[in-house]
Design a protein around this motif. Structure first.
Motif, PDB file in Angstrom:
ATOM      1  N   THR A   1       0.730  -1.295   0.003  1.00 59.74           N
ATOM      2  CA  THR A   1       0.011  -0.137  -0.165  1.00 59.74           C
ATOM      3  C   THR A   1       0.788   1.189  -0.040  1.00 59.74           C
ATOM      4  O   THR A   1       0.281   2.368  -0.025  1.00 59.74           O
TER       5      THR A   1
ATOM      6  N   GLU B   1       3.039   0.503  -4.730  1.00 60.23           N
ATOM      7  CA  GLU B   1       2.069   0.455  -5.786  1.00 60.23           C
ATOM      8  C   GLU B   1       2.680   0.613  -7.104  1.00 60.23           C
ATOM      9  O   GLU B   1       2.041   0.042  -7.920  1.00 60.23           O
TER      10      GLU B   1
ATOM     11  N   ARG C   1      -3.399  -3.087   9.341  1.00 59.67           N
ATOM     12  CA  ARG C   1      -4.434  -1.871   9.077  1.00 59.67           C
ATOM     13  C   ARG C   1      -4.853  -2.170   7.662  1.00 59.67           C
ATOM     14  O   ARG C   1      -5.868  -1.439   7.403  1.00 59.67           O
ATOM     15  N   SER C   2      -4.154  -2.595   6.854  1.00 66.72           N
ATOM     16  CA  SER C   2      -4.557  -2.447   5.290  1.00 66.72           C
ATOM     17  C   SER C   2      -5.108  -3.632   4.944  1.00 66.72           C
ATOM     18  O   SER C   2      -5.393  -4.176   3.822  1.00 66.72           O
TER      19      SER C   2
ATOM     20  N   GLY D   1      -7.352  -6.580   3.509  1.00 63.90           N
ATOM     21  CA  GLY D   1      -8.796  -6.407   2.936  1.00 63.90           C
ATOM     22  C   GLY D   1      -8.927  -5.388   1.666  1.00 63.90           C
ATOM     23  O   GLY D   1      -9.522  -5.226   0.846  1.00 63.90           O
ATOM     24  N   LYS D   2      -7.804  -4.150   1.808  1.00 63.78           N
ATOM     25  CA  LYS D   2      -7.851  -3.363   0.629  1.00 63.78           C
ATOM     26  C   LYS D   2      -7.552  -3.964  -0.751  1.00 63.78           C
ATOM     27  O   LYS D   2      -6.737  -5.012  -0.654  1.00 63.78           O
ATOM     28  N   GLU D   3      -7.998  -3.100  -1.462  1.00 60.89           N
ATOM     29  CA  GLU D   3      -7.530  -3.896  -3.057  1.00 60.89           C
ATOM     30  C   GLU D   3      -6.517  -3.200  -3.610  1.00 60.89           C
ATOM     31  O   GLU D   3      -6.387  -2.058  -3.665  1.00 60.89           O
ATOM     32  N   ILE D   4      -5.774  -4.035  -4.253  1.00 55.82           N
ATOM     33  CA  ILE D   4      -4.801  -3.421  -5.347  1.00 55.82           C
ATOM     34  C   ILE D   4      -4.774  -4.010  -6.573  1.00 55.82           C
ATOM     35  O   ILE D   4      -5.746  -5.016  -6.731  1.00 55.82           O
TER      36      ILE D   4
ATOM     37  N   LYS E   1      -7.724  -7.562  -9.522  1.00 60.39           N
ATOM     38  CA  LYS E   1      -7.808  -7.130  -8.477  1.00 60.39           C
ATOM     39  C   LYS E   1      -7.304  -8.178  -7.130  1.00 60.39           C
ATOM     40  O   LYS E   1      -7.912  -9.258  -7.427  1.00 60.39           O
TER      41      LYS E   1
ATOM     42  N   LYS F   1      -6.700  -8.865  -2.865  1.00 60.67           N
ATOM     43  CA  LYS F   1      -6.947  -8.227  -1.545  1.00 60.67           C
ATOM     44  C   LYS F   1      -5.536  -8.352  -0.765  1.00 60.67           C
ATOM     45  O   LYS F   1      -4.717  -9.355  -0.864  1.00 60.67           O
ATOM     46  N   VAL F   2      -5.215  -7.244  -0.103  1.00 60.95           N
ATOM     47  CA  VAL F   2      -3.978  -7.157   0.792  1.00 60.95           C
ATOM     48  C   VAL F   2      -4.214  -8.247   1.748  1.00 60.95           C
ATOM     49  O   VAL F   2      -5.142  -8.059   2.447  1.00 60.95           O
TER      50      VAL F   2
END
Ligand code: A2P
Length: 343
Positions: free
Chosen positions: A10, A15, A38-39, A41-44, A50, A52-53
């Protein structure tokens, strides 16, 4: 095909790594983005898919059968987790300064010392050099081969991207505050840099050492000679400037032989991933806005010293996030695959 992990997925360099891994056609079987809890479930996005982190743990490298692990989450994270990835059988390409000067860990700029990659077997780790060092040695190497460099004096003009996303945000917030006439309040919130960075320059990057230099400056001294296998005297002054991305450097090069500007231009232009941009009559020289988002190290303002025929001066600019971090890491991976991957 390789299972690839990006630690620090992230972050600013993380990135960029996803973009560069795709652009350099690294054969990826599975991509695993990792960051802190903390991250999760965030998507990259990588290669139009896509992902998930996931949380970085010591076990994840074995669970996901990782072959190549890029680390860009800070020195303490690498210190703790890079050995886990290496013992799980991955080659670690580490962007932090943590392992760079270890004797049995190669420090690699693939255009300069690709042969050092073979040393990865010892610890399973390859170190990616400091961003300012990478662009400097890319300019020094062809000149050293031509004129035998003895000494280098460099002053850097380093972008806020070198301090990660938070560094870039601090500059942007302060700039916005200036335009809203609220700078006083915003400056109280400075967290990344020791002083206001907007409309300022700060001659201080990383911490001060006992010898009066900063750690960033000593990285340029020590890493240059490890990469180039030389004993060049280097003195650096590292300065943070209110630029978002791409570092610039004013470099003075003292040689054993007389220097020749035309030869310098030719050897620089012929060197892989380096381009001369130097036509002062048309106001053409490298600048951060030109280098940003490219994989080229640009060199300009090439001139002979007025008083000493053995001294050359030049100006070098490259995208810190790409050439100074993500692209060099991916170039290392590509070379590793070529030289070691199929063994
Ligand atoms: P996170 O976003 O979850 O904090 P930058 O260099 O742009 O500041 O980014 C730093 C990167 O390193 C981010 O992806 C950040 O993830 C990650 N990171 C920082 N601390 C840790 C940690 N303790 N464990 C895993 N990842 C971390």
């Amino acid at each position: 095909m390789y299972n690839v992990a990006v630690v620090g997925a992230t972050g600013a360099v993380g990135e960029e790594l996803f973009k560069v891994i795709e652009e350099y056609n690294i054969p990826v079987k599975k991509m695993v983005p990792l960051a802190s809890a903390r991250s999760v479930g965030k998507e990259i996005e990588f290669a139009a898919n896509k992902y998930k982190v996931k949380e970085l743990t010591c076990e994840v490298f074995e669970q996901e059968e990782i072959d190549i692990a890029f680390f860009s989450a800070g020195g303490s994270v690498s210190a703790k987790f890079a050995p886990c990835a290496a013992s799980a059988g991955a080659v670690v390409i580490d962007n932090t300064s943590h392992f760079r000067m270890d004797k049995d860990i190669p420090l690699v700029v693939p255009e300069i010392n690709p042969e050092d990659i073979a040393l990865w077997q010892k610890r399973g780790i390859i170190a990616n050099p400091n961003c300012s060092t990478i662009q400097m040695v890319l300019a020094l190497k062809p000149l050293h081969d031509a004129f035998n460099i003895k000494r280098v004096d460099v002053a850097t003009y380093q972008a806020t991207s070198g301090a990660g996303k938070k560094g870039m945000e601090e500059l942007m917030n302060q700039m916005q505050a200036i335009f809203n006439f609220k700078l006083d309040k915003e400056v109280e919130k400075k967290e990344v840099f020791a002083h206001q960075i907007a409309l300022n320059v700060i001659p201080h990057i990383d911490r001060f050492m006992d010898n009066g230099y900063t750690k960033e400056e000593m990285k340029m001294v020590n890493e240059t000679n490890k990469i180039m296998h030389t004993n060049i005297a280097v003195s650096a002054t590292c300065v943070r400037v209110p630029v978002l991305r791409s570092h610039s450097e004013a470099i003075t090069i003292h040689c054993e032989k007389d220097v020749d500007v035309e030869i310098a231009r030719k050897v620089l232009n012929d060197f892989e991933d380096v381009e001369v941009m130097d036509d002062v009559e048309k106001n053409i020289y490298p600048m951060p806005i030109i280098a940003t988002d490219t994989d080229i190290t640009y060199v300009g303002r090439i001139r002979k010293d007025i008083f000493d025929s053995k001294i050359l001066h030049l100006w070098v600019v490259a995208d810190q996030v790409r050439v100074g971090a993500a692209t060099n890491a991916v170039r290392i991976a590509k070379k590793w695959i070529e030289l070691e991957g199929n063994k």
